[in-house]
Design an enzyme around this catalytic site. Structure first.
Site, short mmCIF file in Angstrom:
data_model
loop_
_atom_site.label_atom_id
_atom_site.label_comp_id
_atom_site.label_asym_id
_atom_site.label_seq_id
_atom_site.Cartn_x
_atom_site.Cartn_y
_atom_site.Cartn_z
N SER A 74 0.85 -1.18 0.00
CA SER A 74 0.00 0.00 0.00
C SER A 74 0.89 1.24 0.00
O SER A 74 2.05 1.20 0.44
CB SER A 74 -0.92 0.01 1.22
OG SER A 74 -0.17 0.23 2.40
N THR A 126 -3.66 1.87 2.72
CA THR A 126 -4.01 3.24 2.36
C THR A 126 -5.46 3.52 2.73
O THR A 126 -5.81 4.67 3.04
CB THR A 126 -3.78 3.47 0.86
OG1 THR A 126 -2.43 3.10 0.55
CG2 THR A 126 -4.00 4.93 0.48
N ALA A 127 -6.29 2.50 2.70
CA ALA A 127 -7.68 2.67 3.13
C ALA A 127 -7.74 3.20 4.56
O ALA A 127 -8.49 4.14 4.86
CB ALA A 127 -8.42 1.34 3.02
N HIS A 165 -10.92 -4.11 -2.17
CA HIS A 165 -11.06 -5.17 -3.17
C HIS A 165 -12.51 -5.27 -3.66
O HIS A 165 -13.22 -4.27 -3.72
CB HIS A 165 -10.51 -6.49 -2.65
CG HIS A 165 -9.03 -6.44 -2.31
ND1 HIS A 165 -8.13 -5.70 -3.05
CD2 HIS A 165 -8.32 -7.03 -1.32
CE1 HIS A 165 -6.92 -5.85 -2.53
NE2 HIS A 165 -6.99 -6.63 -1.47
#
Length: 293
Positions: A74, A126-127, A165
């Site tokens: 990420s 990163t989420a 995802h």
């Protein structure tokens, strides 16, 4: 797909082993189809593939005990890896007006999330960085596997879930509601796409190997884009709950022109994300990333 755990014949004289780590999801499978299935030549190199979730890849790279030569990470994770890895200029997962989504059983607003308990797929994703930029410290969280996120929210174990995802497309199937799309939020704040993931390559491989392996990676991505139906059929093996149309839609979201080359705007988005992460106190030190290829 050949696994790094499979029994491999000895390396030929002068052949270099490149162990690749990436997520078991359709976009990564599409990206690596040509490389995994011997559709393109790789003179001088042998590639093996470890398919594990992105948080595990982040942690493996961070711990540094067995560094993969080429690995998906990420962009949040990359902020902690700049001493070991450079970013390949191809292989980006970019949310251009979309990205990881927070979903709940109720049609909430962002303010409704404050103080709530949210399931997240990993604290180096990163989420998660994006959610911290949106809410600060005003929420509780617990890490859960990314592929259980919708189930634990639907079951009432958490107030909301941070979905990555294919769950970004399938959450309505379980009666869940979108609260905030982090990619939309980031673009509204910055005018830039949200850079989610990249392929990182070990700096200690040397400039020649770094450039040659990055060029092979780009060939694999290009092959998938030019043989779309073939690559989509392969990618569908990892499309949990996706029919053919949504498998195509999901791959298009994250394997596209951005994936071939970050470009100036994509590189600016990476630097802006990491700068904001540092200013918010989520990333402990300023992160100066290097792009190669």
């Amino acid at each position: 797909m050949r696994s790094a755990a499979a029994v491999e014949p000895p390396l030929a004289s002068g052949e270099k082993l490149i162990r690749v780590g990436h997520s078991p999801d359709p976009d990564d499978a599409f990206m690596f189809h040509a490389l995994a299935n011997d559709k393109i030549p790789t003179p001088g190199y042998r590639f093996t593939h470890d398919l594990v979730d992105i948080e595990t890849l982040n942690r493996r790279a961070l711990e540094g005990t067995d560094l993969l030569e080429l690995t998906a990470v990420s962009l949040h994770g990359m902020a902690h890896l700049t001493d070991k890895y450079a970013i390949c200029n191809c292989g980006a997962s970019m949310g251009d007006g979309y990205g990881p989504r927070v979903v709940a059983r109720q049609p909430w607003t962002v303010d409704d999330l404050r103080g709530k308990r949210i399931a997240v797929p990993g604290t180096l994703t990163t989420a998660f960085l994006s959610l911290k930029l949106i809410l600060g410290d005003d929420f509780e969280y617990e890490v859960r596997p990314f592929d259980t996120m919708l189930d634990v929210v639907e079951a009432g174990e958490f107030d909301a879930g941070l979905v990555i995802h294919e769950g970004q497309l399938t959450y309505p199937d379980q009666g869940l509601h979108l609260v905030v799309d982090t990619g939309v939020w980031f673009q509204e704040q910055t005018g830039l796409p949200l850079p989610l993931g990249c392929n990182a390559i070990r700096k200690d491989l040397g400039a020649e190997t770094v450039n040659e392996v990055t060029a092979i990676l780009k060939q694999s991505i290009q092959y998938g884009l030019e043989h779309r139906a073939e690559a989509l059929e392969y990618a569908a093996k990892w499309g949990r709950g996706l029919d053919d149309a949504r498998n195509d839609e999901f791959v298009e979201m994250y394997v596209n022109d951005w994936t071939l080359d970050f470009g100036d705007r994509g590189r600016a988005a990476v630097r802006e994300l990491l700068k904001r992460g540092y200013e918010a106190g989520v990333i402990p030190e300023p992160a100066e990333v290097e792009f190669v290829g």
